[in-house]
Design a protein around this motif. Structure first.
Motif, PDB file in Angstrom:
ATOM      1  N   ILE A   1      29.007  26.360  17.006  1.00 52.93           N
ATOM      2  CA  ILE A   1      28.054  25.482  16.327  1.00 52.93           C
ATOM      3  C   ILE A   1      26.760  26.270  16.148  1.00 52.93           C
ATOM      4  O   ILE A   1      25.888  26.279  17.016  1.00 52.93           O
ATOM      5  CB  ILE A   1      27.826  24.168  17.116  1.00 52.93           C
ATOM      6  N   PRO A   2      26.636  26.946  15.015  1.00 52.37           N
ATOM      7  CA  PRO A   2      25.569  27.931  14.830  1.00 52.37           C
ATOM      8  C   PRO A   2      24.139  27.380  14.957  1.00 52.37           C
ATOM      9  O   PRO A   2      23.275  28.046  15.489  1.00 52.37           O
ATOM     10  CB  PRO A   2      25.807  28.449  13.402  1.00 52.37           C
ATOM     11  N   GLY A   3      23.889  26.180  14.474  1.00 54.29           N
ATOM     12  CA  GLY A   3      22.502  25.687  14.467  1.00 54.29           C
ATOM     13  C   GLY A   3      22.043  25.099  15.791  1.00 54.29           C
ATOM     14  O   GLY A   3      20.929  24.575  15.867  1.00 54.29           O
ATOM     15  N   VAL A   4      22.896  25.182  16.837  1.00 55.51           N
ATOM     16  CA  VAL A   4      22.516  24.593  18.124  1.00 55.51           C
ATOM     17  C   VAL A   4      22.323  25.696  19.154  1.00 55.51           C
ATOM     18  O   VAL A   4      23.256  26.430  19.474  1.00 55.51           O
ATOM     19  CB  VAL A   4      23.608  23.613  18.632  1.00 55.51           C
TER      20      VAL A   4
ATOM     21  N   PHE B   1      21.557  23.155  24.161  1.00 57.25           N
ATOM     22  CA  PHE B   1      22.812  22.421  24.284  1.00 57.25           C
ATOM     23  C   PHE B   1      23.108  22.106  25.758  1.00 57.25           C
ATOM     24  O   PHE B   1      23.456  20.983  26.119  1.00 57.25           O
ATOM     25  CB  PHE B   1      23.946  23.253  23.665  1.00 57.25           C
TER      26      PHE B   1
ATOM     27  N   LEU C   1      20.810  19.456  26.997  1.00 55.08           N
ATOM     28  CA  LEU C   1      21.184  18.133  26.497  1.00 55.08           C
ATOM     29  C   LEU C   1      22.395  17.585  27.256  1.00 55.08           C
ATOM     30  O   LEU C   1      22.447  16.405  27.611  1.00 55.08           O
ATOM     31  CB  LEU C   1      21.506  18.250  25.001  1.00 55.08           C
ATOM     32  N   ALA C   2      23.368  18.468  27.495  1.00 54.47           N
ATOM     33  CA  ALA C   2      24.571  18.037  28.213  1.00 54.47           C
ATOM     34  C   ALA C   2      24.210  17.589  29.632  1.00 54.47           C
ATOM     35  O   ALA C   2      24.669  16.547  30.109  1.00 54.47           O
ATOM     36  CB  ALA C   2      25.587  19.182  28.250  1.00 54.47           C
TER      37      ALA C   2
ATOM     38  N   SER D   1      22.291  14.340  29.544  1.00 51.91           N
ATOM     39  CA  SER D   1      23.197  13.215  29.255  1.00 51.91           C
ATOM     40  C   SER D   1      23.909  12.777  30.524  1.00 51.91           C
ATOM     41  O   SER D   1      24.070  11.583  30.789  1.00 51.91           O
ATOM     42  CB  SER D   1      24.239  13.612  28.200  1.00 51.91           C
TER      43      SER D   1
ATOM     44  N   LEU E   1      25.279  28.094  19.728  1.00 60.77           N
ATOM     45  CA  LEU E   1      26.388  27.763  20.639  1.00 60.77           C
ATOM     46  C   LEU E   1      27.680  28.448  20.186  1.00 60.77           C
ATOM     47  O   LEU E   1      28.241  28.102  19.140  1.00 60.77           O
ATOM     48  CB  LEU E   1      26.571  26.241  20.675  1.00 60.77           C
ATOM     49  N   ASN E   2      28.096  29.432  20.956  1.00 59.08           N
ATOM     50  CA  ASN E   2      29.307  30.230  20.691  1.00 59.08           C
ATOM     51  C   ASN E   2      29.264  30.958  19.346  1.00 59.08           C
ATOM     52  O   ASN E   2      30.272  31.492  18.888  1.00 59.08           O
ATOM     53  CB  ASN E   2      30.573  29.362  20.744  1.00 59.08           C
TER      54      ASN E   2
ATOM     55  N   GLN F   1      29.165  26.566  31.233  1.00 57.93           N
ATOM     56  CA  GLN F   1      28.993  25.110  31.082  1.00 57.93           C
ATOM     57  C   GLN F   1      29.577  24.378  32.294  1.00 57.93           C
ATOM     58  O   GLN F   1      28.987  23.431  32.809  1.00 57.93           O
ATOM     59  CB  GLN F   1      29.668  24.631  29.796  1.00 57.93           C
TER      60      GLN F   1
ATOM     61  N   ARG G   1      31.341  17.329  26.547  1.00 59.60           N
ATOM     62  CA  ARG G   1      30.305  17.835  27.460  1.00 59.60           C
ATOM     63  C   ARG G   1      29.387  16.701  27.909  1.00 59.60           C
ATOM     64  O   ARG G   1      28.294  16.943  28.441  1.00 59.60           O
ATOM     65  CB  ARG G   1      29.485  18.927  26.780  1.00 59.60           C
TER      66      ARG G   1
ATOM     67  N   ILE H   1      27.922  14.388  25.997  1.00 58.95           N
ATOM     68  CA  ILE H   1      26.903  13.953  25.036  1.00 58.95           C
ATOM     69  C   ILE H   1      27.478  12.779  24.229  1.00 58.95           C
ATOM     70  O   ILE H   1      28.539  12.925  23.605  1.00 58.95           O
ATOM     71  CB  ILE H   1      26.506  15.123  24.106  1.00 58.95           C
TER      72      ILE H   1
ATOM     73  N   SER I   1      22.378  20.596  12.954  1.00 56.43           N
ATOM     74  CA  SER I   1      22.709  22.028  12.981  1.00 56.43           C
ATOM     75  C   SER I   1      23.128  22.517  11.588  1.00 56.43           C
ATOM     76  O   SER I   1      22.848  23.648  11.207  1.00 56.43           O
ATOM     77  CB  SER I   1      23.811  22.324  13.996  1.00 56.43           C
TER      78      SER I   1
END
Lengths: 247, 228
Positions: free
Chosen positions: A91-94, A99, A102-103, A106, A143-144, A159, B190, B192, B204
């Protein structure tokens, strides 16, 4: 701890994949699941995790007495079930750090616990990245995004180390790892193990089991566990192949 | 000479802008359409030899917008880049007509367009690239990706390539779909929650486009405005 009883699951089109899985995982145990391609190993993790492509038609999965199958995907995770994916998603933009933050937030919100301060979170992340010998630049990458196969697997274990799940289902975590990375990832798995947690490993090879010693080894074939034994079973499988389990 | 211009919604509507980018000059133009307004506007760009223009647009208006963009690549090795992201909901209706004319050899144009549409939003995107007879060595790419998040949201895309020379590299692609269920499952697995996971994926999708635009103070301003 994790109790799987007579679990049957089908694809959206009704194709049966899991045909009556029974498995008891107690705290402190490491279970290895082996089996030929297409036998249902990855499906098992996804069905427990709540992947929408599968429908449970029979059976139950409980974690510490609570029926996981009635819960949303995120709730299953926050109750303590973690899957290290065979093919982690990019997920390139995160940002990787955001991340993870956030996890973790949560999870703490779900458990009605106070979230970690930035300082405590950053120190925790640094500790786990050091454990896995990950360069600090991985914090700020997507992310990855553009990670090699081995880097993705290492990021999955990061993670897991951050989320500290009760039960971790590691789906072919050893694939794509070179010898050094395998040793480092195995160290990460061993470090997060304690008497309150459990790990289920899916693997095709003995090499991971040289580092992470399983208490039990199971053979999954055509959607069922057809054989179970101690760690020696993995050696026997490597010598004789899966056809041997038919006899 | 390098120029960077930041235009917000109020300075765009009802106006017509003409930019001539002279030899060896560079223009960055940020179009911040995050305010909720309606209107029409036009842009006209002329790029001379070795000139380049980098346009970054983010549109989150829920009104009716009609825009026309015309680009003439008049000098060799000119480069025109257009990156546009739309986050539209409710009854937003947007129409874009982009015309790029390659009039000399060895010039390059890129279009990267992403839409996230929900509610009853409607977007029409007509991107036409015309490569003239003597324009060998032309490079042109056009990529339009859309996420449709509701049953009533609609997209109409018209990618057109008119090529009158063989020695060119031109491509166009257009995708339209929902959020990737595997990516959604990954985030949810995860811990979320689903709503938050969906927001992360749409953000994203847009953030990645913004970050493709060369880094600059104005890009950072826009990014901060879209993702405070």
């Amino acid at each position: 701890m994790l109790s799987i009883q007579n679990l049957h699951a089908v694809l959206e089109d009704g194709t049966p994949i899991l045909k009556g899985i029974n498995l008891e995982v107690r705290p402190g145990e490491i279970h290895a699941i082996m089996g030929p391609n297409g036998s249902g190993k990855s499906t098992l993790s996804k069905v427990i995790g709540g992947h929408p492509s599968y429908r449970v038609t029979e059976g139950s999965v409980t974690l510490n007495g609570e029926n996981l199958l009635e819960l949303e995907v995120s709730a299953r995770a926050n109750k303590g079930f973690f899957i290290s994916m065979q093919y982690p998603i990019e997920i390139p933009g995160v940002n990787n750090r955001d991340f993870l933050r956030l996890a973790l937030d949560s999870k703490y919100t779900f458990l009605k616990k106070e979230k970690l301060s930035d300082d405590v979170f950053n120190a925790f992340l640094t500790e786990k990245m050091n454990l896995l010998e990950m360069d600090s630049r991985y914090r700020d990458r997507g992310l990855n995004d553009g990670f090699s196969g081995g880097e993705k697997k290492r990021n999955e274990i990061l993670q897991m180390a951050m989320l500290e799940p009760a039960v971790s289902f590691l789906d072919e975590t050893d694939s794509g790892l070179d010898i050094d990375a395998l040793r480092i990832v195995a160290r990460g798995i061993n470090q997060i193990m304690n008497p309150d947690r459990a790990v289920i490993l899916v693997t095709h090879y003995q090499r991971l089991l040289d580092y992470v010693k399983p208490d039990f080894v199971h053979v999954l074939r055509e959607g069922k566990i057809v054989m179970s034994g101690k760690a020696e079973l993995a050696h026997e499988l490597e010598k004789q192949g899966y056809d041997w389990t038919r006899s | 000479m390098n120029r960077s211009i930041y235009l917000d919604s109020r300075s765009l509507t009802g106006n017509k802008y003409e930019f001539v980018i002279e030899e060896n000059n560079s223009l960055e133009l940020i179009l911040d359409e995050t305010e909720n307004i309606s209107g029409s506007y036009e842009f006209f760009f002329v790029l001379k030899k070795n000139a380049d223009a980098h346009i970054l647009e983010v549109n989150a208006s829920q009104g009716k917008i009609d825009k026309k963009i015309q680009v003439k690549l008049e000098g060799e090795h000119a480069l025109f880049e257009y990156r546009s992201a739309s986050l539209n909901t409710a009854s937003a209706a947007h129409r874009t007509e982009l015309r790029i004319f390659h009039e000399v050899p060895n010039a390059e144009s890129k279009q990267l367009v992403r839409h996230v549409l929900s509610g009853e939003a409607f977007v029409y995107y007509d991107g036409t690239v015309e490569v003239g007879k003597h324009c060998s060595g032309t490079k042109s790419s056009q990529r339009i990706d859309t996420l449709l998040l509701s049953e009533d949201a609609k997209i109409s895309v018209k990618p057109v390539l008119k090529i009158y020379h063989d020695d060119v590299e031109c491509s166009h692609g257009n995708t339209c779909g929902e959020l990737d269920p595997e990516a959604l499952f990954y985030l949810e697995s995860r811990g979320i929650p689903k709503t938050e996971s969906k927001r992360i994926l749409t953000d994203s999708f847009i953030r990645e486009l913004i970050l493709e635009h060369p880094d600059s103070p104005h890009r950072r301003t826009l990014l901060q405005k879209v993702f405070p």
